[in-house]
Design an enzyme around this catalytic site. Structure first.
Site, PDB file in Angstrom:
ATOM      1  N   GLY A  16      14.510  22.667  31.936  1.00 27.99           N
ATOM      2  CA  GLY A  16      15.711  22.111  32.535  1.00 27.99           C
ATOM      3  C   GLY A  16      16.734  21.553  31.578  1.00 27.99           C
ATOM      4  CG  ASP A  18      17.609  18.189  34.721  1.00 25.22           C
ATOM      5  OD1 ASP A  18      17.042  19.131  34.126  1.00 25.22           O
ATOM      6  OD2 ASP A  18      17.137  17.650  35.724  1.00 25.22           O
ATOM      7  CD  GLU A  81       7.178  28.179  26.195  1.00 32.05           C
ATOM      8  OE1 GLU A  81       7.301  26.946  26.062  1.00 32.05           O
ATOM      9  OE2 GLU A  81       8.149  28.957  26.226  1.00 32.05           O
TER      10      GLU A  81
END
Length: 154
Positions: A16, A18, A81
């Site tokens: 993200g 943000d 990941e």
């Protein structure tokens, strides 16, 4: 992405823009100030064709820092990941320092709450073995003593 030269000590995994614009950029800067070379995806490089290079970076890093936020489990790249980090943790003793960013470690460990809701979309397009690997990775990381950040603004 250029061929990896083995220069990263820490791999930071997150989802993200943000979270990147506040917490991740501060974390990365703090690590740099301490002389620690950390890899972050600041250029939106997390595409399927990049995974072999990213896995190489994960495998050669000494420490992985998954920053698990509310939307984290929505990302297949993050989950892939994370599974690689857990494999390195189990097989090579790599250190994982999880940061639980406005999520509960218990929800990560058990795939409940916001993690469960985010994860449901993956059940349509992925095989059972892949889902099992991702759930196991979340379970392992949710069980590691990490940092709990709640109500973080800026």
């Amino acid at each position: 992405m250029a061929a990896y030269d083995g220069s990263y000590q820490v791999f930071i995994n997150f989802k993200g823009v943000d979270i990147y614009n506040n917490f991740i950029s501060f974390l990365h800067s703090a690590l740099k100030r301490e002389g620690i070379d950390a890899f972050i995806d600041s250029e939106n490089l997390l595409r399927r064709e990049m995974l072999p290079n990213l896995f190489q970076i994960i495998r050669s890093s000494k420490i992985s820092i998954p920053v698990i936020s509310k939307g984290y489990a929505e990302s297949e790249c993050c989950l892939r990941e994370l599974a690689e980090m857990v494999e390195c943790y189990k097989s090579e003793g790599q250190i994982i320092l999880p940061i639980f960013f406005d999520v509960e470690a218990e929800d990560v460990r058990n795939q409940t709450g916001i993690i469960e809701a985010s994860f449901e979309n993956h059940e349509k397009g992925n095989d059972e073995q892949t889902l099992k690997i991702w759930k196991n990775a979340l379970n392992v990381v949710g069980g590691i003593l990490g940092y709990q950040l709640k109500d973080v603004n800026g």
